[in-house]
Design a protein around this motif. Structure first.
Motif, short mmCIF file in Angstrom:
data_model
loop_
_atom_site.label_atom_id
_atom_site.label_comp_id
_atom_site.label_asym_id
_atom_site.label_seq_id
_atom_site.Cartn_x
_atom_site.Cartn_y
_atom_site.Cartn_z
N ARG A 1 0.85 -1.19 0.00
CA ARG A 1 0.00 0.00 0.00
C ARG A 1 0.88 1.24 0.00
NH1 ARG A 1 -1.76 -1.02 5.11
NH2 ARG A 1 -2.11 1.21 5.28
N GLY A 2 0.29 2.38 -0.31
CA GLY A 2 1.03 3.64 -0.36
C GLY A 2 1.75 3.95 0.94
N TRP B 1 -1.18 9.94 6.70
CA TRP B 1 -1.09 8.91 5.66
C TRP B 1 -0.76 7.56 6.28
CZ3 TRP B 1 2.55 11.90 1.82
CH2 TRP B 1 1.82 12.91 1.18
N HIS C 1 -5.89 9.60 6.08
CA HIS C 1 -6.01 10.19 4.75
C HIS C 1 -5.22 9.31 3.79
CE1 HIS C 1 -7.69 13.88 6.40
NE2 HIS C 1 -6.71 13.90 7.28
N ALA C 2 -5.72 9.21 2.58
CA ALA C 2 -4.99 8.42 1.57
C ALA C 2 -3.86 9.26 1.01
CB ALA C 2 -5.94 8.03 0.45
N PRO D 1 -1.43 10.80 -1.82
CA PRO D 1 -1.81 11.22 -3.18
C PRO D 1 -1.45 10.14 -4.20
CG PRO D 1 0.12 12.43 -2.42
CD PRO D 1 -0.38 11.63 -1.26
N ASN D 2 -2.14 10.18 -5.32
CA ASN D 2 -1.92 9.18 -6.37
C ASN D 2 -0.50 9.20 -6.93
OD1 ASN D 2 -4.55 8.25 -6.19
ND2 ASN D 2 -5.31 9.67 -7.73
N ASP D 3 0.15 10.36 -6.88
CA ASP D 3 1.50 10.46 -7.44
C ASP D 3 2.60 10.18 -6.42
OD1 ASP D 3 1.29 12.78 -5.92
OD2 ASP D 3 2.22 14.06 -7.43
N LEU D 4 2.24 9.67 -5.25
CA LEU D 4 3.24 9.44 -4.21
C LEU D 4 4.34 8.49 -4.67
CD1 LEU D 4 4.23 9.86 -1.30
CD2 LEU D 4 2.86 7.87 -0.66
N ARG D 5 3.99 7.41 -5.33
CA ARG D 5 5.01 6.46 -5.78
C ARG D 5 6.01 7.13 -6.73
NH1 ARG D 5 3.07 0.49 -5.80
NH2 ARG D 5 1.37 0.60 -4.31
#
Length: 112
Positions: free
Chosen positions: A34-35, A69, A74-75, A77-81
């Motif tokens: 997971r993130g 996070w 909170h999730a 962000p999509n660009d974290l990776r």
């Protein structure tokens, strides 16, 4: 000293150095993470045990956001990776530059 597999240094000019201490299976393991898990793994690799504040600074966010996070409040962000990959690659290039400096210094010492 020439790069070799036994020293853990890079074997080609186009690849970032890999540490002898990083398991070869790490990229496979990270695919299922997971993130928040990836964030923690990258943070520890980049900064050691006290990683949360430095990674927050480098990601342009706050320590509290990092904590949220990690806690799942909170999730990420999509660009974290992608952002983590950039940080990791930059650090890898910096480490590689120092390794090259060490190699150059060793070569010069042997000539004397």
């Amino acid at each position: 000293m020439k790069p070799t597999a036994s020293t853990g240094r890079r074997l080609t000019q186009n690849k970032i150095a890999t540490s002898c201490c990083v398991p070869q299976s790490l990229p496979i393991i990270m695919k299922g993470m997971r993130g928040a898990q990836i964030l923690e793994a990258a943070g520890r690799a980049l900064y050691g045990d006290r990683w949360q504040t430095p990674i927050a600074r480098d990601l342009g966010t706050t320590y509290r956001t990092i904590r949220n996070w990690l806690a799942g409040q909170h999730a990420p962000p999509n660009d974290l990776r992608i952002r983590l990959e950039v940080l990791l690659r930059e650090r890898g290039l910096a480490i590689e530059a120092v390794l090259e400096l060490i190699d150059t210094t060793e070569d010069e010492s042997r000539k004397q």
